[in-house]
Design a protein around this motif. Structure first.
Motif, PDB file in Angstrom:
ATOM      1  N   GLY A   7       9.889  -8.856  -4.742  1.00  0.00           N
ATOM      2  CA  GLY A   7       8.461  -8.905  -4.492  1.00  0.00           C
ATOM      3  C   GLY A   7       7.690  -7.664  -4.853  1.00  0.00           C
ATOM      4  O   GLY A   7       6.478  -7.674  -4.869  1.00  0.00           O
ATOM      5  N   GLY A   8       8.340  -6.575  -5.126  1.00  0.00           N
ATOM      6  CA  GLY A   8       7.660  -5.387  -5.600  1.00  0.00           C
ATOM      7  C   GLY A   8       6.875  -4.639  -4.547  1.00  0.00           C
ATOM      8  O   GLY A   8       7.077  -4.792  -3.350  1.00  0.00           O
ATOM      9  N   ARG A   9       5.954  -3.815  -5.054  1.00  0.00           N
ATOM     10  CA  ARG A   9       5.173  -2.951  -4.169  1.00  0.00           C
ATOM     11  C   ARG A   9       4.251  -3.725  -3.245  1.00  0.00           C
ATOM     12  O   ARG A   9       3.983  -3.297  -2.128  1.00  0.00           O
ATOM     13  CB  ARG A   9       4.377  -1.957  -4.998  1.00  0.00           C
ATOM     14  CG  ARG A   9       5.252  -0.830  -5.508  1.00  0.00           C
ATOM     15  CD  ARG A   9       4.432   0.161  -6.277  1.00  0.00           C
ATOM     16  NE  ARG A   9       4.741  -0.117  -7.688  1.00  0.00           N
ATOM     17  CZ  ARG A   9       3.915   0.035  -8.691  1.00  0.00           C
ATOM     18  NH1 ARG A   9       2.707   0.469  -8.480  1.00  0.00           N
ATOM     19  NH2 ARG A   9       4.291  -0.221  -9.904  1.00  0.00           N
ATOM     20  N   ALA A  10       3.734  -4.848  -3.689  1.00  0.00           N
ATOM     21  CA  ALA A  10       2.836  -5.637  -2.837  1.00  0.00           C
ATOM     22  C   ALA A  10       3.573  -6.123  -1.590  1.00  0.00           C
ATOM     23  O   ALA A  10       3.015  -6.097  -0.488  1.00  0.00           O
ATOM     24  CB  ALA A  10       2.274  -6.817  -3.615  1.00  0.00           C
ATOM     25  N   ALA A  11       4.807  -6.546  -1.749  1.00  0.00           N
ATOM     26  CA  ALA A  11       5.587  -6.999  -0.595  1.00  0.00           C
ATOM     27  C   ALA A  11       5.895  -5.846   0.352  1.00  0.00           C
ATOM     28  O   ALA A  11       5.872  -6.017   1.571  1.00  0.00           O
ATOM     29  CB  ALA A  11       6.886  -7.658  -1.062  1.00  0.00           C
ATOM     30  N   ILE A  12       6.146  -4.685  -0.194  1.00  0.00           N
ATOM     31  CA  ILE A  12       6.421  -3.521   0.654  1.00  0.00           C
ATOM     32  C   ILE A  12       5.180  -3.148   1.458  1.00  0.00           C
ATOM     33  O   ILE A  12       5.263  -2.861   2.652  1.00  0.00           O
ATOM     34  CB  ILE A  12       6.929  -2.342  -0.203  1.00  0.00           C
ATOM     35  CG1 ILE A  12       8.313  -2.672  -0.758  1.00  0.00           C
ATOM     36  CG2 ILE A  12       6.958  -1.051   0.610  1.00  0.00           C
ATOM     37  CD1 ILE A  12       8.816  -1.699  -1.781  1.00  0.00           C
ATOM     38  N   ARG A  13       4.020  -3.164   0.801  1.00  0.00           N
ATOM     39  CA  ARG A  13       2.770  -2.871   1.523  1.00  0.00           C
ATOM     40  C   ARG A  13       2.495  -3.923   2.591  1.00  0.00           C
ATOM     41  O   ARG A  13       2.037  -3.602   3.693  1.00  0.00           O
ATOM     42  CB  ARG A  13       1.605  -2.789   0.544  1.00  0.00           C
ATOM     43  CG  ARG A  13       1.580  -1.508  -0.253  1.00  0.00           C
ATOM     44  CD  ARG A  13       0.269  -1.350  -0.987  1.00  0.00           C
ATOM     45  NE  ARG A  13       0.009  -2.438  -1.898  1.00  0.00           N
ATOM     46  CZ  ARG A  13       0.255  -2.425  -3.203  1.00  0.00           C
ATOM     47  NH1 ARG A  13       0.756  -1.349  -3.753  1.00  0.00           N
ATOM     48  NH2 ARG A  13      -0.022  -3.455  -3.955  1.00  0.00           N
ATOM     49  N   PHE A  14       2.773  -5.175   2.287  1.00  0.00           N
ATOM     50  CA  PHE A  14       2.571  -6.268   3.241  1.00  0.00           C
ATOM     51  C   PHE A  14       3.465  -6.086   4.471  1.00  0.00           C
ATOM     52  O   PHE A  14       3.007  -6.204   5.608  1.00  0.00           O
ATOM     53  CB  PHE A  14       2.878  -7.597   2.531  1.00  0.00           C
ATOM     54  CG  PHE A  14       2.552  -8.813   3.327  1.00  0.00           C
ATOM     55  CD1 PHE A  14       1.246  -9.198   3.539  1.00  0.00           C
ATOM     56  CD2 PHE A  14       3.574  -9.595   3.850  1.00  0.00           C
ATOM     57  CE1 PHE A  14       0.947 -10.339   4.267  1.00  0.00           C
ATOM     58  CE2 PHE A  14       3.285 -10.727   4.580  1.00  0.00           C
ATOM     59  CZ  PHE A  14       1.963 -11.101   4.788  1.00  0.00           C
ATOM     60  N   ARG A  15       4.720  -5.769   4.242  1.00  0.00           N
ATOM     61  CA  ARG A  15       5.651  -5.552   5.348  1.00  0.00           C
ATOM     62  C   ARG A  15       5.296  -4.299   6.134  1.00  0.00           C
ATOM     63  O   ARG A  15       5.418  -4.268   7.362  1.00  0.00           O
ATOM     64  CB  ARG A  15       7.079  -5.462   4.824  1.00  0.00           C
ATOM     65  CG  ARG A  15       7.588  -6.803   4.311  1.00  0.00           C
ATOM     66  CD  ARG A  15       8.946  -6.698   3.699  1.00  0.00           C
ATOM     67  NE  ARG A  15       9.925  -6.347   4.722  1.00  0.00           N
ATOM     68  CZ  ARG A  15      11.159  -5.988   4.441  1.00  0.00           C
ATOM     69  NH1 ARG A  15      11.571  -5.933   3.195  1.00  0.00           N
ATOM     70  NH2 ARG A  15      11.995  -5.694   5.405  1.00  0.00           N
ATOM     71  N   ALA A  16       4.855  -3.244   5.459  1.00  0.00           N
ATOM     72  CA  ALA A  16       4.453  -2.017   6.153  1.00  0.00           C
ATOM     73  C   ALA A  16       3.237  -2.276   7.037  1.00  0.00           C
ATOM     74  O   ALA A  16       3.165  -1.772   8.165  1.00  0.00           O
ATOM     75  CB  ALA A  16       4.152  -0.916   5.142  1.00  0.00           C
ATOM     76  N   ALA A  17       2.297  -3.072   6.557  1.00  0.00           N
ATOM     77  CA  ALA A  17       1.135  -3.435   7.378  1.00  0.00           C
ATOM     78  C   ALA A  17       1.588  -4.225   8.604  1.00  0.00           C
ATOM     79  O   ALA A  17       1.084  -4.016   9.711  1.00  0.00           O
ATOM     80  CB  ALA A  17       0.139  -4.237   6.553  1.00  0.00           C
ATOM     81  N   GLY A  18       2.537  -5.121   8.408  1.00  0.00           N
ATOM     82  CA  GLY A  18       3.081  -5.880   9.535  1.00  0.00           C
ATOM     83  C   GLY A  18       3.755  -4.970  10.547  1.00  0.00           C
ATOM     84  O   GLY A  18       3.620  -5.170  11.756  1.00  0.00           O
ATOM     85  N   PHE A  19       4.450  -3.956  10.070  1.00  0.00           N
ATOM     86  CA  PHE A  19       5.110  -3.018  10.975  1.00  0.00           C
ATOM     87  C   PHE A  19       4.085  -2.234  11.787  1.00  0.00           C
ATOM     88  O   PHE A  19       4.269  -2.014  12.982  1.00  0.00           O
ATOM     89  CB  PHE A  19       6.017  -2.069  10.184  1.00  0.00           C
ATOM     90  CG  PHE A  19       6.755  -1.103  11.054  1.00  0.00           C
ATOM     91  CD1 PHE A  19       7.844  -1.521  11.796  1.00  0.00           C
ATOM     92  CD2 PHE A  19       6.360   0.212  11.151  1.00  0.00           C
ATOM     93  CE1 PHE A  19       8.531  -0.646  12.621  1.00  0.00           C
ATOM     94  CE2 PHE A  19       7.032   1.103  11.965  1.00  0.00           C
ATOM     95  CZ  PHE A  19       8.127   0.674  12.703  1.00  0.00           C
ATOM     96  N   VAL A  20       2.994  -1.830  11.160  1.00  0.00           N
ATOM     97  CA  VAL A  20       1.950  -1.085  11.870  1.00  0.00           C
ATOM     98  C   VAL A  20       1.310  -1.966  12.946  1.00  0.00           C
ATOM     99  O   VAL A  20       1.101  -1.525  14.082  1.00  0.00           O
ATOM    100  CB  VAL A  20       0.890  -0.557  10.875  1.00  0.00           C
ATOM    101  CG1 VAL A  20      -0.338  -0.025  11.596  1.00  0.00           C
ATOM    102  CG2 VAL A  20       1.498   0.518   9.988  1.00  0.00           C
ATOM    103  N   VAL A  21       1.021  -3.219  12.602  1.00  0.00           N
ATOM    104  CA  VAL A  21       0.430  -4.137  13.581  1.00  0.00           C
ATOM    105  C   VAL A  21       1.422  -4.413  14.716  1.00  0.00           C
ATOM    106  O   VAL A  21       1.045  -4.455  15.890  1.00  0.00           O
ATOM    107  CB  VAL A  21      -0.025  -5.446  12.898  1.00  0.00           C
ATOM    108  CG1 VAL A  21      -0.494  -6.467  13.913  1.00  0.00           C
ATOM    109  CG2 VAL A  21      -1.122  -5.169  11.890  1.00  0.00           C
ATOM    110  N   LEU A  22       2.706  -4.584  14.383  1.00  0.00           N
ATOM    111  CA  LEU A  22       3.733  -4.801  15.400  1.00  0.00           C
ATOM    112  C   LEU A  22       3.823  -3.602  16.341  1.00  0.00           C
ATOM    113  O   LEU A  22       3.870  -3.765  17.565  1.00  0.00           O
ATOM    114  CB  LEU A  22       5.093  -5.045  14.740  1.00  0.00           C
ATOM    115  CG  LEU A  22       6.292  -5.144  15.671  1.00  0.00           C
ATOM    116  CD1 LEU A  22       6.193  -6.394  16.539  1.00  0.00           C
ATOM    117  CD2 LEU A  22       7.577  -5.159  14.869  1.00  0.00           C
ATOM    118  N   LEU A  23       3.831  -2.424  15.788  1.00  0.00           N
ATOM    119  CA  LEU A  23       3.895  -1.217  16.603  1.00  0.00           C
ATOM    120  C   LEU A  23       2.671  -1.097  17.508  1.00  0.00           C
ATOM    121  O   LEU A  23       2.801  -0.781  18.697  1.00  0.00           O
ATOM    122  CB  LEU A  23       4.027   0.018  15.703  1.00  0.00           C
ATOM    123  CG  LEU A  23       4.315   1.332  16.395  1.00  0.00           C
ATOM    124  CD1 LEU A  23       5.655   1.267  17.117  1.00  0.00           C
ATOM    125  CD2 LEU A  23       4.325   2.452  15.379  1.00  0.00           C
ATOM    126  N   ALA A  24       1.492  -1.394  16.974  1.00  0.00           N
ATOM    127  CA  ALA A  24       0.267  -1.334  17.782  1.00  0.00           C
ATOM    128  C   ALA A  24       0.327  -2.355  18.923  1.00  0.00           C
ATOM    129  O   ALA A  24      -0.063  -2.057  20.059  1.00  0.00           O
ATOM    130  CB  ALA A  24      -0.955  -1.584  16.910  1.00  0.00           C
TER     131      ALA A  24
END
Length: 186
Positions: A7-24
């Motif tokens: 999935g490339g960089r877009a998938a990594i950014r998508f998952r990183a955003a999910g991690f930030v929301v999960l942490l919040a």
């Protein structure tokens, strides 16, 4: 170099955003559930399954809906956020549901165990049950449809049917070609 299907960089950014929301969300839940309560007396711990739910139902439909709904909704976002962070599109729906519900139940159990050290808070086994059911319901309502939509979008992008240009990050690069060596010197 990109592996096939990652999935490339877009998938990594998508998952990183999910991690930030999960942490919040987890920080918010921790703040909400692990604050000391200033109360005159504390109820005994509830270690009998469904006893608290029966007591809530005895209070009337409005109060029961408020208390049971709060238990269902507290960790329900984990049902969507955990698969979002995992980032898997091709996975068994049942395995994903079991994994997510088990993780939600473990988070709920961890919160309940931490509450034993907080003044004014007591352990409630019904809270663990309601939180796990809330996680499973949120997962069932959102994740299968979301994954299907993302898979269709990924297939359309790979075929070039979305109308836009094909971006290098949106399409799997496939296997890297190898060049046979001819006449290798000693």
């Amino acid at each position: 170099m990109q592996r096939p299907g990652n999935g490339g960089r877009a998938a990594i950014r998508f998952r990183a955003a999910g991690f930030v929301v999960l942490l919040a969300h987890l920080v918010f839940v921790g703040w909400l559930t692990l604050r000391p309560l200033d109360v005159m007396w504390v109820t005994p711990p509830n270690l009998e399954p469904f006893a608290g739910i029966r007591a809530d139902l005895a209070l009337g439909p409005v109060e029961a809906a408020h208390r049971i709904g709060g238990g269902l909704l507290l960790l329900a976002p984990l049902g969507v956020l955990l698969p979002w962070v995992a980032g898997r599109l091709k996975v068994s729906p049942w395995a994903s549901l079991v994994r997510t519900a088990a993780a939600g139940a473990l988070v709920s159990l961890g919160i309940e165990l931490l509450q034993t050290a907080v003044p004014g808070r007591v352990v409630d086994v019904d809270a663990v049950l309601l939180n796990a059911v809330g996680v499973a319901l949120a997962h069932l309502l959102v994740v299968p449809a979301g994954r299907a939509r993302l898979r269709r979008r990924g297939a359309a992008v790979a075929r070039g049917e979305d109308g836009g240009p094909l971006l290098r990050d949106e399409v799997s690069q496939g296997v890297t070609p190898t060049i046979p060596r001819v006449g290798i010197a000693p």
